[in-house]
Design a protein around this motif. Structure first.
Motif, PDB file in Angstrom:
ATOM      1  N   ALA A  25       0.812  -1.220   0.000  1.00 43.67           N
ATOM      2  CA  ALA A  25       0.000   0.000   0.000  1.00 43.67           C
ATOM      3  C   ALA A  25       0.846   1.270   0.000  1.00 43.67           C
ATOM      4  O   ALA A  25       0.468   2.264  -0.629  1.00 43.67           O
ATOM      5  CB  ALA A  25      -0.946  -0.007   1.201  1.00 43.67           C
ATOM      6  N   ASP A  26       1.996   1.270   0.677  1.00 42.40           N
ATOM      7  CA  ASP A  26       2.823   2.475   0.747  1.00 42.40           C
ATOM      8  C   ASP A  26       3.993   2.471  -0.234  1.00 42.40           C
ATOM      9  O   ASP A  26       4.867   3.333  -0.176  1.00 42.40           O
ATOM     10  CB  ASP A  26       3.319   2.715   2.170  1.00 42.40           C
ATOM     11  N   VAL A  27       3.990   1.520  -1.162  1.00 37.13           N
ATOM     12  CA  VAL A  27       5.007   1.467  -2.211  1.00 37.13           C
ATOM     13  C   VAL A  27       4.433   2.141  -3.458  1.00 37.13           C
ATOM     14  O   VAL A  27       3.320   1.832  -3.878  1.00 37.13           O
ATOM     15  CB  VAL A  27       5.426   0.009  -2.518  1.00 37.13           C
ATOM     16  N   VAL A  28       5.194   3.077  -4.021  1.00 38.17           N
ATOM     17  CA  VAL A  28       4.773   3.772  -5.232  1.00 38.17           C
ATOM     18  C   VAL A  28       5.242   2.945  -6.425  1.00 38.17           C
ATOM     19  O   VAL A  28       6.438   2.716  -6.600  1.00 38.17           O
ATOM     20  CB  VAL A  28       5.379   5.196  -5.291  1.00 38.17           C
ATOM     21  N   GLY A  29       4.301   2.469  -7.219  1.00 36.36           N
ATOM     22  CA  GLY A  29       4.658   1.643  -8.368  1.00 36.36           C
ATOM     23  C   GLY A  29       4.936   0.212  -7.942  1.00 36.36           C
ATOM     24  O   GLY A  29       4.367  -0.296  -6.975  1.00 36.36           O
ATOM     25  N   ILE A  30       5.851  -0.427  -8.656  1.00 31.93           N
ATOM     26  CA  ILE A  30       6.170  -1.834  -8.422  1.00 31.93           C
ATOM     27  C   ILE A  30       7.622  -1.970  -7.995  1.00 31.93           C
ATOM     28  O   ILE A  30       8.519  -1.407  -8.628  1.00 31.93           O
ATOM     29  CB  ILE A  30       5.912  -2.676  -9.697  1.00 31.93           C
ATOM     30  N   ALA A  31       7.838  -2.699  -6.917  1.00 34.88           N
ATOM     31  CA  ALA A  31       9.194  -3.002  -6.456  1.00 34.88           C
ATOM     32  C   ALA A  31       9.781  -4.068  -7.376  1.00 34.88           C
ATOM     33  O   ALA A  31       9.081  -4.995  -7.785  1.00 34.88           O
ATOM     34  CB  ALA A  31       9.158  -3.504  -5.017  1.00 34.88           C
ATOM     35  N   LYS A  32      11.059  -3.929  -7.686  1.00 32.36           N
ATOM     36  CA  LYS A  32      11.764  -4.887  -8.541  1.00 32.36           C
ATOM     37  C   LYS A  32      12.834  -5.581  -7.724  1.00 32.36           C
ATOM     38  O   LYS A  32      13.636  -4.926  -7.063  1.00 32.36           O
ATOM     39  CB  LYS A  32      12.425  -4.177  -9.727  1.00 32.36           C
ATOM     40  N   GLY A  33      12.833  -6.918  -7.768  1.00 28.66           N
ATOM     41  CA  GLY A  33      13.800  -7.676  -6.999  1.00 28.66           C
ATOM     42  C   GLY A  33      14.553  -8.685  -7.842  1.00 28.66           C
ATOM     43  O   GLY A  33      14.044  -9.146  -8.867  1.00 28.66           O
ATOM     44  N   SER A  34      15.766  -9.023  -7.399  1.00 35.85           N
ATOM     45  CA  SER A  34      16.594 -10.043  -8.034  1.00 35.85           C
ATOM     46  C   SER A  34      17.302 -10.837  -6.951  1.00 35.85           C
ATOM     47  O   SER A  34      17.770 -10.267  -5.969  1.00 35.85           O
ATOM     48  CB  SER A  34      17.658  -9.416  -8.939  1.00 35.85           C
ATOM     49  N   SER A  35      17.388 -12.149  -7.165  1.00 37.17           N
ATOM     50  CA  SER A  35      18.011 -13.027  -6.186  1.00 37.17           C
ATOM     51  C   SER A  35      19.047 -13.916  -6.878  1.00 37.17           C
ATOM     52  O   SER A  35      18.737 -14.601  -7.852  1.00 37.17           O
ATOM     53  CB  SER A  35      16.934 -13.893  -5.525  1.00 37.17           C
TER      54      SER A  35
END
Length: 177
Positions: A108-118
């Motif tokens: 809810a408090d993230v603007v847009g989409i978070a991008k992750g890599s592992s």
């Protein structure tokens, strides 16, 4: 004289930009133990952390409880923070694996989409977060790194920036129950 000012300014801006870390998740592809966030954060996890301002002084401390579960194909991570000044915060992440190494997340408090890599023992998450500041919310960019130490412990280091300038750092220690 004005020309010299602009050359000096350009030099310092270039120095600032090029002095940033060039760390990439792929750099950790051969490290162990392997961190898969949907496995490490599955179930109950406790956390302890500090927030340091841009000068390095510790501004706030917190403890947190987290619980990860699956809702169909989505991984849901509920986070509950108790800050040392009495503030309580919660965040509910919905995280999707979108490839062998890549993730996308929303909250809810993230603007847009978070991008992750592992890769290997490292996980990198980049996102813009609305954080409370002086009775309003400001958007801050998070460059979030988690490194798995063993089956129980992981360490998180996040750099927070605004307009490209560091405004703080967050250090978190996670322990699986």
């Amino acid at each position: 004289m004005r020309y010299l000012f602009y050359i000096t300014l350009l030099f310092f801006v270039t120095l600032l930009v090029t002095s940033c870390s060039n760390m990439k998740p792929e750099d950790y592809k051969n490290t162990k133990p392997e961190l898969k966030i949907e496995e490490y954060f599955l179930g109950d996890v406790k956390a302890w952390g500090i927030f340091q301002g841009r000068s390095g002084n510790v501004k706030r401390q917190f403890t947190a409880t987290m619980n990860g579960s699956f809702n169909g194909e989505d991984f849901i991570l509920d986070e509950n923070f108790n800050w040392s000044d009495g503030e309580k915060q919660s965040r509910k992440w919905t995280i999707k694996k979108i490839g062998k190494h890549n993730y996308e997340g929303t909250a809810a408090d993230v603007v847009g989409i978070a991008k992750g890599s592992s890769y290997g023992s490292a996980f990198k998450f980049e996102y813009n977060l609305l954080i409370p500041y002086k009775d309003k919310k400001i958007k801050v960019k998070f460059d979030d790194w988690i490194f798995k130490q063993d089956e129980e412990v992981a360490i998180n280091r996040a750099t927070l920036t605004k307009f490209g300038f560091k405004v703080g750092e967050l250090t978190v220690f996670f322990k699986r129950n």
